[in-house]
Design an enzyme around this catalytic site. Structure first.
Site, short mmCIF file in Angstrom:
data_model
loop_
_atom_site.label_atom_id
_atom_site.label_comp_id
_atom_site.label_asym_id
_atom_site.label_seq_id
_atom_site.Cartn_x
_atom_site.Cartn_y
_atom_site.Cartn_z
NE ARG A 160 -1.46 -1.00 3.86
CZ ARG A 160 -1.71 -0.91 5.15
NH1 ARG A 160 -2.95 -0.84 5.58
NH2 ARG A 160 -0.74 -0.88 6.04
CG HIS A 195 13.32 -19.32 8.19
ND1 HIS A 195 12.34 -18.74 8.93
CD2 HIS A 195 14.41 -19.34 8.96
CE1 HIS A 195 12.82 -18.41 10.12
NE2 HIS A 195 14.08 -18.76 10.17
CE LYS A 249 17.98 -21.69 10.33
NZ LYS A 249 18.72 -20.48 10.01
CD GLU A 271 15.17 -16.75 18.33
OE1 GLU A 271 15.26 -16.18 17.25
OE2 GLU A 271 14.12 -16.87 18.96
CG HIS A 295 11.45 -22.72 13.74
ND1 HIS A 295 11.06 -22.60 12.43
CD2 HIS A 295 11.61 -21.46 14.20
CE1 HIS A 295 10.98 -21.31 12.13
NE2 HIS A 295 11.30 -20.61 13.19
CE LYS A 337 11.74 -15.07 20.38
NZ LYS A 337 12.18 -15.26 19.01
CE LYS A 365 21.15 -16.55 15.06
NZ LYS A 365 19.70 -16.58 15.02
P1 NDP Z 1 5.81 -6.25 8.18
O1 NDP Z 1 5.13 -5.95 9.47
O2 NDP Z 1 7.03 -5.49 7.85
O3 NDP Z 1 4.67 -6.14 7.07
C1 NDP Z 1 4.87 -6.31 5.70
C2 NDP Z 1 4.03 -5.29 4.96
O4 NDP Z 1 2.66 -5.57 5.14
C3 NDP Z 1 4.22 -3.87 5.46
O5 NDP Z 1 5.32 -3.27 4.86
C4 NDP Z 1 2.93 -3.23 5.09
O6 NDP Z 1 2.99 -2.78 3.76
C5 NDP Z 1 1.92 -4.33 5.14
N1 NDP Z 1 1.16 -4.20 6.37
C6 NDP Z 1 1.63 -4.19 7.63
N2 NDP Z 1 0.63 -4.07 8.51
C7 NDP Z 1 -0.50 -3.98 7.80
C8 NDP Z 1 -1.86 -3.86 8.14
N3 NDP Z 1 -2.27 -3.80 9.39
N4 NDP Z 1 -2.76 -3.82 7.14
C9 NDP Z 1 -2.36 -3.90 5.88
N5 NDP Z 1 -1.07 -4.02 5.50
C10 NDP Z 1 -0.15 -4.07 6.44
O7 NDP Z 1 6.08 -7.80 8.17
P2 NDP Z 1 7.40 -8.58 7.85
O8 NDP Z 1 7.92 -8.15 6.54
O9 NDP Z 1 8.29 -8.55 9.03
O10 NDP Z 1 6.84 -10.07 7.76
C11 NDP Z 1 5.97 -10.49 6.75
C12 NDP Z 1 5.43 -11.86 7.07
O11 NDP Z 1 6.52 -12.76 7.18
C13 NDP Z 1 4.69 -11.95 8.40
O12 NDP Z 1 3.64 -12.83 8.29
C14 NDP Z 1 5.74 -12.51 9.36
O13 NDP Z 1 5.14 -13.25 10.39
C15 NDP Z 1 6.53 -13.40 8.44
N6 NDP Z 1 7.91 -13.58 8.87
C16 NDP Z 1 8.74 -12.49 9.01
C17 NDP Z 1 10.03 -12.66 9.39
C18 NDP Z 1 10.96 -11.50 9.50
O14 NDP Z 1 12.14 -11.73 9.81
N7 NDP Z 1 10.52 -10.27 9.29
C19 NDP Z 1 10.58 -14.02 9.69
C20 NDP Z 1 9.63 -15.08 9.48
C21 NDP Z 1 8.36 -14.85 9.09
P3 NDP Z 1 2.09 -1.58 3.21
O15 NDP Z 1 1.62 -0.77 4.38
O16 NDP Z 1 3.01 -0.82 2.33
O17 NDP Z 1 1.01 -2.26 2.51
#
Ligand code: NDP
Length: 512
Positions: free
Chosen positions: A62, A200, A204, A238, A262, A352, A357
């Site tokens: 968005r 993920h 590994k 961790e 995991h 945690k 780690k």
């Molecule tokens: P983010 O919280 O950074 O969200 C990703 C994107 O989703 C945001 O940039 C935003 O984009 C959109 N977003 C966030 N909140 C909302 C909302 N309430 N409504 C609509 N859009 C929203 O997540 P991550 O990138 O950290 O993680 C993405 C997925 O991957 C999650 O499900 C997480 O559990 C999983 N994950 C993440 C890991 C990590 O290391 N980050 C590791 C393992 C799994 P925009 O506003 O531009 O639309």
């Protein structure tokens, strides 16, 4: 290292060939995962020459960003997090020119129509964008709406010539009921064969090496059972606390965050029977059999089979509920009711803000049946232990007894060690996301979680959570930052006459 490498993937033609021309469409492209993992992994794959020429990436989110802003953002992510940096590979320009940004609201049908048009345009311009890998990297609450909209826009429909696949990030559900519901929602639009639920950990290299170690060597498998193994320990520790993730974490806790995925994945790979073939169906069938054989811990048994704890400063983290009981550490004991593992305890622990780690699987063998060497009464020689070190020092070691040189018959434990880095060189281990995204592009789901597997895992976790929330739970323990969990965790395993093993971290226990 002797140069006698055998390519076990040789029989899997698809792994040796280039993936089909295609497009990867990432939902949540402005987020942390895309910047730190997905784009760096895709860039590394491109540098390794593992992606087809007709390949494109569409970021969907968005946030207001121009295409150039988006490319700049991912370049920063690549510079900071990629295994192969753009300075080490001259492909940045050709990679970036096929990266597109599509600004959209995830629930807006119009956004999917325009995505369809964009893909058609890319198909003409770059080629290959009829084959689509959708990647859901948004907060999980958005998964159903995105899947539904993809279905309505006809984007999930594949044919003989064209494939459509979807990778779904973790967490997949919050409990058994929500995971089952999400499976239904996904299956309304995609066939199971199109769905890639990612954990993920399975990407590994060392986790996959567990398969080669167990099933590519003849010497361990005959010992891999209740006759020779006393117990198994799986540790995913961790060092860092929750920090800015505490708000989200407080609604999940360690059981949902780490055990459901995991730890249970590592348990099933360690305990499963040899699959007949290395393919998605055989591998996942065997993992499912293990999960089915695990004896569930009933809510009324949680005090006996589990320990839960919180690091002392957790309640001060921003975003957590006051007086929260969410555990940041847990240790549990599981039994697998089959011929191979009957009465062999599997101790699983994760937390945690711990001392290090480290992810390791320790197999402790039984004591020798009769000791001919004279030892003081009540003493035994330490049993052999095999430690599979999954991170950070990837490798394995086998602990056994040797004679100390000199007079008498004194013994000492020593390690026979294999380290990936020593044998194969530094920086050779691809990031887990590289491997998994590439597998999905090849249509190989072996290292992804199947719908029944995920539901079985939740069915083991739910009763523990129910027990912890109810009258059968023992009181929540606390531990100091940098300890190996609470003292209660040591008492828990000592009550069985055993100790936590530190075969990969080596620095032993220090409890709070
Ligand atoms: P983010 O919280 O950074 O969200 C990703 C994107 O989703 C945001 O940039 C935003 O984009 C959109 N977003 C966030 N909140 C909302 C909302 N309430 N409504 C609509 N859009 C929203 O997540 P991550 O990138 O950290 O993680 C993405 C997925 O991957 C999650 O499900 C997480 O559990 C999983 N994950 C993440 C890991 C990590 O290391 N980050 C590791 C393992 C799994 P925009 O506003 O531009 O639309």
């Amino acid at each position: 290292m002797s140069d006698n490498a055998v390519d076990l993937s040789a029989v899997k033609d698809e792994i040796r060939q280039m993936p089909d021309p295609c497009a990867v469409i990432i939902f949540g492209a402005s987020g942390d995962l895309t910047r730190r993992k997905l784009m760096p992994s895709l860039f590394s794959l491109s540098c390794e020459g593992l992606l087809p020429d007709q390949f494109s990436i569409v970021g969907v989110a968005r946030s207001k960003m121009s295409e150039d802003d988006f490319r700049e953002k991912i370049k920063e992510g690549v510079e900071a997090h990629s295994r192969i940096k753009s300075s080490q590979c001259n492909k940045w320009d050709s990679f970036a020119k096929n990266v597109f940004y599509h600004r959209a609201n995830y629930d807006d049908p119009q956004a999917y129509k325009s995505l369809n048009k964009l893909l058609a345009k890319i198909d003409k311009q770059v080629g290959g964008a009829c084959n689509c890998l959708f990647y859901l990297s948004t907060p999980p609450s958005l998964y159903p709406v995105i899947v539904d909209q993809l279905g309505r826009a006809g984007l999930a429909k594949q044919s003989e010539e064209v494939w459509r696949r979807i990778i779904i990030e973790k967490p997949f559900g919050h409990d058994l009921a929500s995971a089952t519901e999400l499976n239904h929602q996904v299956h309304d639009v995609f066939n199971e064969s199109q769905v890639y639920r990612i954990d993920h950990y399975l990407g590994k290299e060392t986790v996959q090496n567990l398969l080669v170690f167990r099933f590519g060597n003849a010497i361990f498998e005959p010992l891999w059972n209740r006759n020779y193994i006393d117990h198994v320990q799986i540790t995913v520790a961790e060092e860092v606390g929750l920090g800015s993730r505490a708000g989200y974490y407080d609604t999940a806790g360690v059981m949902r965050d780490m055990f459901q995925n995991h730890l249970l994945q590592l348990l099933s790979l360690t305990a499963m029977e040899p699959p007949a073939e290395f393919n998605a169906t055989s591998l996942r069938d065997e993992k499912v059999k293990v999960l089915k054989a695990v004896q569930p811990i009933k809510p009324e048994e949680v005090a006996q089979y589990t320990v839960r704890a919180q690091y002392r400063t957790y309640r001060d983290e921003e975003g957590v509920a006051s007086g929260t009981e969410t555990p940041t550490f847990a240790a549990i004991k599981l039994f697998i009711n089959n011929w191979r593992w009957r009465n062999v305890p599997f101790y699983l622990r994760s937390g945690k803000a711990l001392a290090a780690k480290v992810t390791e699987i320790s197999i402790q063998f039984r004591h020798v049946p009769h000791l001919m060497f004279p030892l003081p009464p009540g003493e035994q020689l330490p049993p052999n232990a095999l430690n599979l070190c999954l991170q950070p020092n990837e490798g394995m070691n086998l602990r056994f007894e040797t004679k100390v040189p000199g007079a008498g018959m004194r013994t000492r434990s020593v390690d026979m060690e294999f380290l990936y880095e020593q044998d194969f060189g530094e920086n050779v281990l691809p990031d887990a996301y590289e491997r998994l995204i590439l597998d999905a592009l090849h249509g190989d789901a072996a290292l992804f979680t199947r719908s029944d597997e995920i539901e079985l895992a939740w069915s083991l976790v739910d009763p523990i959570l129910e027990g912890w929330a109810g009258k059968y739970a023992s009181t929540l323990a606390f531990y100091e930052l940098g300890a190996w969990g609470p003292g209660k965790s040591e008492e828990f395993i000592r009550a069985d006459g055993r100790e936590w093993l530190y075969g990969c971290s080596q620095n032993g226990a220090s409890t709070g």
